[in-house]
Every structure is written in structure tokens, then in C-alpha cells.
Design an enzyme around this catalytic site. Structure first.
Site, PDB file in Angstrom:
ATOM      1  N   GLU A  77     133.520   7.819  -7.746  1.00  0.00           N
ATOM      2  CA  GLU A  77     133.111   6.280  -8.412  1.00  0.00           C
ATOM      3  C   GLU A  77     131.796   6.354  -7.601  1.00  0.00           C
ATOM      4  O   GLU A  77     131.890   5.443  -6.649  1.00  0.00           O
ATOM      5  CB  GLU A  77     134.190   5.496  -8.219  1.00  0.00           C
ATOM      6  CG  GLU A  77     135.549   5.769  -9.023  1.00  0.00           C
ATOM      7  CD  GLU A  77     135.423   5.494 -10.224  1.00  0.00           C
ATOM      8  OE1 GLU A  77     134.724   4.866 -10.928  1.00  0.00           O
ATOM      9  OE2 GLU A  77     136.581   5.936 -10.931  1.00  0.00           O
ATOM     10  N   CYS A  90     129.051  -2.129  -8.234  1.00  0.00           N
ATOM     11  CA  CYS A  90     128.771  -0.970  -9.089  1.00  0.00           C
ATOM     12  C   CYS A  90     128.265  -1.265 -10.592  1.00  0.00           C
ATOM     13  O   CYS A  90     127.473  -0.595 -11.479  1.00  0.00           O
ATOM     14  CB  CYS A  90     129.795   0.247  -8.953  1.00  0.00           C
ATOM     15  SG  CYS A  90     131.511  -0.656  -9.325  1.00  0.00           S
TER      16      CYS A  90
HETATM   17  P1  NAD Z   1     127.942   4.391   1.060  1.00  0.00           P
HETATM   18  O1  NAD Z   1     127.605   5.679  -0.013  1.00  0.00           O
HETATM   19  O2  NAD Z   1     126.665   4.211   1.746  1.00  0.00           O
HETATM   20  O3  NAD Z   1     129.158   4.622   1.525  1.00  0.00           O
HETATM   21  C1  NAD Z   1     130.386   4.581   0.737  1.00  0.00           C
HETATM   22  C2  NAD Z   1     131.401   5.251   1.791  1.00  0.00           C
HETATM   23  O4  NAD Z   1     131.230   6.577   1.994  1.00  0.00           O
HETATM   24  C3  NAD Z   1     131.508   4.951   3.208  1.00  0.00           C
HETATM   25  O5  NAD Z   1     132.851   4.824   3.538  1.00  0.00           O
HETATM   26  C4  NAD Z   1     130.826   5.865   3.895  1.00  0.00           C
HETATM   27  O6  NAD Z   1     131.249   6.071   5.372  1.00  0.00           O
HETATM   28  C5  NAD Z   1     131.256   7.143   3.339  1.00  0.00           C
HETATM   29  N1  NAD Z   1     130.055   8.179   3.422  1.00  0.00           N
HETATM   30  C6  NAD Z   1     128.795   8.101   3.465  1.00  0.00           C
HETATM   31  N2  NAD Z   1     128.296   9.246   3.459  1.00  0.00           N
HETATM   32  C7  NAD Z   1     129.444  10.199   3.601  1.00  0.00           C
HETATM   33  C8  NAD Z   1     129.510  11.564   3.488  1.00  0.00           C
HETATM   34  N3  NAD Z   1     128.190  12.525   3.646  1.00  0.00           N
HETATM   35  N4  NAD Z   1     130.614  12.219   3.571  1.00  0.00           N
HETATM   36  C9  NAD Z   1     131.651  11.497   3.448  1.00  0.00           C
HETATM   37  N5  NAD Z   1     131.712  10.248   3.457  1.00  0.00           N
HETATM   38  C10 NAD Z   1     130.419   9.458   3.360  1.00  0.00           C
HETATM   39  O7  NAD Z   1     127.775   3.392  -0.451  1.00  0.00           O
HETATM   40  P2  NAD Z   1     127.881   1.985   0.165  1.00  0.00           P
HETATM   41  O8  NAD Z   1     126.586   1.389   0.565  1.00  0.00           O
HETATM   42  O9  NAD Z   1     128.978   1.204   0.800  1.00  0.00           O
HETATM   43  O10 NAD Z   1     128.429   1.186  -1.488  1.00  0.00           O
HETATM   44  C11 NAD Z   1     127.384   0.976  -2.581  1.00  0.00           C
HETATM   45  C12 NAD Z   1     127.489   2.240  -3.667  1.00  0.00           C
HETATM   46  O11 NAD Z   1     128.819   2.385  -4.098  1.00  0.00           O
HETATM   47  C13 NAD Z   1     126.678   1.824  -4.797  1.00  0.00           C
HETATM   48  O12 NAD Z   1     125.920   2.655  -5.089  1.00  0.00           O
HETATM   49  C14 NAD Z   1     127.608   1.546  -5.857  1.00  0.00           C
HETATM   50  O13 NAD Z   1     127.305   1.458  -7.091  1.00  0.00           O
HETATM   51  C15 NAD Z   1     128.809   2.237  -5.441  1.00  0.00           C
HETATM   52  N6  NAD Z   1     130.199   1.756  -5.815  1.00  0.00           N
HETATM   53  C16 NAD Z   1     130.585   2.480  -7.051  1.00  0.00           C
HETATM   54  C17 NAD Z   1     131.709   1.908  -7.596  1.00  0.00           C
HETATM   55  C18 NAD Z   1     132.409   2.686  -8.835  1.00  0.00           C
HETATM   56  O14 NAD Z   1     133.415   2.492  -9.067  1.00  0.00           O
HETATM   57  N7  NAD Z   1     131.752   3.612  -9.517  1.00  0.00           N
HETATM   58  C19 NAD Z   1     132.312   1.035  -6.952  1.00  0.00           C
HETATM   59  C20 NAD Z   1     131.905   0.456  -5.956  1.00  0.00           C
HETATM   60  C21 NAD Z   1     130.644   0.705  -5.472  1.00  0.00           C
END
Ligand code: NAD
Length: 513
Positions: A265, A299
Site C-alpha cells: 500500500e 495517502c
Molecule cells: P516510509 O516508507 O518512510 O516508512 C513506512 C514504513 O516502512 C516504516 O515502518 C519504515 O520503518 C518502513 N521501512 C522503510 N524502509 C524500509 C525497508 N527498506 N524495508 C523494510 N521496511 C522499511 O513511509 P512514511 O513516511 O512513514 O509514510 C508515508 C508514505 O506512506 C506516503 O508515500 C504515503 O502515500 C504512503 N501511505 C500509503 C498508504 C496506502 O494505503 N496506499 C497509506 C498510508 C501511507
């Protein structure tokens, strides 16, 4: 303590320093390096958490593995009853948890409460679902044969969540996984671990009261390295990850490498189309809520507005008027509609994107400033920006996770608007405002919107849990929450039973020995 945060922390069992993980009933891992969590609203320290190591993660996986064979034998409606009890506890803690979501993440109190309500709603949904995990019965081509499919529990489900919906997205996954007979391991965002600790206390109480094995719901507070360990872990058949497209590429590749299942997501670049036949009074509320709600950190935030040129002037004037009086302020202050961004990096990404898009040819119409007042000192506040732009600008093509709304003109028919709306790499949410049936149906037809969510006369954000949630293209293709999204949490089996005395082969094959 003007907002009563200390009371909230006490009620939710948050201590000044919190351990790194919980295997449901036991906490562990304290004593490793501590990370201080501050509120984006005022920069005040809320508490600290111990950062889990990959060794801590290993302890959690073992607890989950021990719990799974027990949990999968609990009849699904009884698993539903556990989820029902979790829903009741969440109702009981709604005020406090909603307030902590608001203070730790920065969304306004109404949205913090709304997020907890969403958790309660998915619990109710999952309780009903626990009696409906059904497959099809098919007619066999062979006489005296019965054929059907059934769904069995899958195993360990890893849940990686983002900061912006710090608890709701976990519950969409964990509650469905639980009624499906799976055990879950949650790695919340390192930016919002405290709400996860609060939720785990609630879970722990329910597990204890029901004398359930401790590894049914697990929590591990770590950064990307713990998420990466989970993605690579063959013991975790499903990894559900919410966050940036960059994260999704890494997790998707690691899970794919071992042929596991990934539910992704990821980012959106959502648009609303306004045709000449839009009800503009209705559209205005949807646009402003969609663009500035959660300070543009959903998102499903509305990032692009695709406006017919015959109404462009009127729409931009009305938006300028609305943006001039947006109440930006402390998220726990009554009357605030726009709270802070999550941190200083997010503010820098906002101002950088505005500079860049202007170099690409855009015009800043309103907002864009960083807010610094004595009252909001220590927080990360900005004024939501309105920008006249073109769809192909590189900055417009990217998701900037901040309140920037790009106004984009079109002059032809609805087909042109749909082409612009689809002409980005992301495919999460989309909407059209029109009272014209032909335009609305064109938007929903096969050549219409290419997004996972397509709405008519409703904005892009604020989905209900009853529908399947997710998007196409760079958004990752996953579906969570309602409809039949539960199927990804189970393993599917096709069964054929021969109750006759012959052994006919399928396709009429003769194989006499
Ligand atoms: P992020 O990608 O920085 O982090 C999200 C999660 O992923 C965190 O728990 C982080 O620790 C983990 N993570 C990061 N890199 C990783 C890796 N290489 N391997 C495993 N885990 C890893 O995102 P954020 O800043 O917390 O959230 C914002 C983003 O999330 C935006 O792009 C938003 O659109 C998206 N989002 C999407 C949805 C959806 O349902 N499509 C919902 C909410 C947020």
C-alpha cells in the site's frame, strides 16, 4: 500540560521509557539504545522507546511461531469473539488513544478520534467476517465427485506501517489476519511508536483475560532494518507494508525473491476532475478537506485538481478565499483544521517541492510559507499551498507528502481530463465531480480512471472500511480492509472428493493399467 497529555499517557500505560517489543503478554528488549519521541505539534518530549534489534525480532518470531498452531485451531467465530473484545477495549480508550494519535502524529483531534473509530469499525467488520470465510462449491465434470474450495489460516503475517495512519492501518491488517487464524507481527513507523505501545497494552489485556498464547499479536519497535529482516524472512508468508513507493520496491523485491506474498500500500498522486457540470458547492468542501486534511499527509490526499477552463477562474477564486482563512494550529486546539507536518524533513520537502515546481514553470497562488509563531514554537507548521501547474512537470508527477494542491487546466471533453488524471505513475484514489451521467460513467468505465479507488461526487480521501482499499501501478496493487480483501490472509485449497466406485480421470483421459 495544557492538553492533559500526562493523563493520557497514564491511562494508556505509556512510561517515560518503553521496551522494544511485546510478544503479546510479555514485554522485552529494554536496555538497548533509546530513541526520544517528540510531538510534531510543539517539539516536546513525550517519551522514549528502546530500539529493537534484529535479535529482538528473532524472539518475537519464535513467540509467533509457537502461537500459530494453537490459534489456527481456535474456531473462527471464537477468534472473532477475541476481536470483539478488542473492539470493546478500543471503545473504552477511544478518547485517550485518539488524543495520543493526534499529539504524536500531528493530525487534528477529530482525525485522531476518527482513526480510532476506524479501528473499532474494522473490529466489527472482522467479527462478522469470522462467520463468513467461505469459498465456492463447483460442479465436477466427473460423476460422484464433489469439488469445492476452502480457506485455511496462512501463518505469520508481518505488518509494516507508516506514520500517517499509525494505528488504523495496523488494525485493518491485524484484525482480519486474526479472524483468518493468522498471528501477526507489527513493526510500526519509527516516527510513531508510542501509539503502537498503547495499542499493544490493550491487546495484552485481552490476551491475558482469555488465557491465549502470547504470540498471537506481536509488536516490535524498530526502524527499516527490522522491516527488512521481516521482508527477507521465509517464516513470514505474508508481509503487508504501507509506506513510500521507495520502501515498497525494497520490500516487494525481498519478499518476491523468496516467493512470499507481499501486500503493498504505497504512495498516491490523487486527482479530482471538475467538469463544467460539477456541483461546485459540494466539490469545494471535498477539495479543501482532501487537500489540507491531515496537512496533506494522507495517502489519499488530493494533490491535483483537473479543472475545465470554463470554470477555472471561479474555482481558483473560491479556493483562494477558502485558503485565506484556513485555521492552521496546534492539533489539539479546538477549531484547528490543519496541524503540523511530521518533522523538519517533511517541511524541507514541502518548501523544496514548491521551489522546484516554480522553476519548472508553475505559479504559486497562495500559501507555501513556514509558520513560526510564539504559540506554535517547536512545531513543524506550514501554510497549505495552491499552485497553478501543468500535469507533466516532474514535481507534479511525484508525491510530495505535504499540503500542495496543483491546479491543472483542461479544455476538451472528459476524455482529456481522464487522460491527465491517469498520466502519473501512481494509481491510488481518484474522483470526478459532475452531474452528467455520461461523464460519470466514462470515468468509471474500462478506459476511465486507472486507480484502485474511483469516486463520483465524493473526494479522494476518507474511504470507508467496508470497501477494499488500495491502488494500482506504483501504489503497489494491494487491497486491504473490506470486500473480499481477507482472502490474501489465507491459503486457498481446492478439494475434490470421489464418493463413487470408479476412478474417472479429468479431461476424459484413458489410462488403463
Ligand atoms: P516510509 O516508507 O518512510 O516508512 C513506512 C514504513 O516502512 C516504516 O515502518 C519504515 O520503518 C518502513 N521501512 C522503510 N524502509 C524500509 C525497508 N527498506 N524495508 C523494510 N521496511 C522499511 O513511509 P512514511 O513516511 O512513514 O509514510 C508515508 C508514505 O506512506 C506516503 O508515500 C504515503 O502515500 C504512503 N501511505 C500509503 C498508504 C496506502 O494505503 N496506499 C497509506 C498510508 C501511507
Amino acid at each position: 500540560d495544557p492538553h492533559g497529555i500526562q493523563d493520557v499517557l497514564r491511562q494508556l500505560g505509556i512510561k517515560a521509557e518503553n521496551p522494544a517489543y511485546s510478544t503479546g503478554r510479555q514485554w522485552g528488549g529494554a536496555g538497548t539504545s533509546l530513541k526520544t519521541i517528540v510531538s510534531p505539534a510543539d517539539g516536546q518530549r513525550i517519551a522514549a522507546v528502546a530500539v529493537a534489534t534484529v535479535a529482538d525480532y528473532e524472539t518475537v518470531v519464535q513467540a509467533a511461531q509457537a502461537a500459530f498452531p494453537v490459534w489456527r485451531l481456535v474456531p473462527a467465530p471464537q477468534r472473532g469473539d477475541i476481536v470483539r473484545q478488542i473492539g470493546l477495549e478500543l471503545r473504552h480508550h477511544k478518547e485517550a488513544l485518539g488524543k495520543l494519535v493526534s499529539y504524536e502524529m500531528g493530525k487534528i483531534l477529530q482525525e485522531g478520534l476518527g482513526e480510532v473509530q476506524e479501528m473499532i469499525d474494522i473490529c466489527d467488520f472482522a467479527v462478522g467476517l469470522s462467520r463468513q470465510l467461505h469459498g465456492f462449491t463447483m460442479h465436477s465434470e466427473r460423476p460422484a465427485h464433489r469439488m469445492y474450495d476452502q480457506y485455511h489460516p496462512l501463518g505469520l503475517v508481518g505488518i509494516i506501517s507508516a506514520f500517517n495512519f499509525p494505528v488504523a492501518v495496523w488494525s485493518w491488517n491485524a484484525m482480519l489476519a486474526a479472524v483468518c487464524g493468522d498471528v501477526s507481527i507489527w513493526k510500526p513507523s519509527e516516527k510513531t511508536p508510542l501509539v503502537a505501545v498503547a495499542v499493544q497494552h490493550i491487546i495484552r489485556k485481552v490476551l491475558e483475560e482469555n488465557d491465549l498464547p502470547e504470540g498471537v499479536f506481536n509488536l516490535v519497535l524498530g526502524g527499516p532494518e527490522v522491516g527488512a529482516a521481516m521482508a527477507a524472512d521465509e517464516r513470514v508468508p505474508l508481509v503487508s507494508a504501507t509506506g513510500s513507493t521507495r520502501m515498497g520496491r525494497a520490500v516487494g523485491a525481498a519478499v518476491g525473491q523468496r516467493l512470499g506474498r507481499a501486500l503493498l500500500e504505497l504512495g498516491g498522486n490523487n486527482a479530482i476532475i471538475l467538469t463544467p457540470q460539477a456541483d461546485l458547492d459540494m466539490a469545494m468542501r471535498a477539495i479543501v478537506f482532501g487537500a489540507v486534511g491531515t496537512a496533506g499527509q494522507r495517502c489519499t490526499t488530493t494533490r491535483r485538481l483537473i479543472i475545465h477552463d470554463s470554470i477555472y477562474e471561479e474555482v481558483s477564486q473560491r479556493l483562494l478565499a477558502a485558503y485565506a482563512k484556513l485555521p492552521v494550529g496546534h492539533p489539539l486546539q479546538a477549531g484547528t483544521l490543519v496541524g503540523p507536518l511530521i518533522d523538519a524533513d517533511a517541511v524541507a520537502l514541502f518548501t523544496d517541492a514548491l521551489e522546484k515546481v516554480q522553476r519548472e514553470g508553475a505559479t504559486l497562488l497562495a500559501g507555501g510559507q513556514v509558520v513560526s509563531s510564539a504559540e506554535l514554537h517547536g512545531g513543524h507548521y506550514v501554510l497549505p499551498a495552491l499552485v497553478a501547474a501543468e500535469n507533466h512537470y516532474p514535481t507534479v508527477q511525484a508525491e510530495t507528502f505535504a499540503p500542495i494542491l496543483y491546479l491543472i487546466k483542461y479544455s476538451g471533453g472528459v476524455g482529456e481530463a481522464i487522460r491527465l488524471q491517469n498520466d502519473v505513475r501512481q494509481g491510488l484514489s481518484s474522483a470526478i465531480f459532475t452531474l452528467n451521467l455520461r461523464e460519470a460513467e466514462a470515468f468509471l468505465a474500462a478506459p476511465g480512471s486507472d486507480c484502485g479507488i474511483a469516486n463520483v461526487n465524493i473526494g479522494t480521501s476518507g474511504a470507508e472500511i467496508g470497501g477494499a482499499f488500495g491502488g494500482e501501478k506504483e501504489t503497489g496493487g494491494g487491497r486491504e480492509s473490506g470486500s473480499d480483501a481477507w482472502k490474501v490472509y489465507m491459503r486457498r485449497q481446492t478439494n475434490t472428493v470421489n464418493y463413487g466406485t470408479e476412478l474417472p480421470l479429468a479431461q476424459g483421459i484413458k489410462f488403463d493399467i
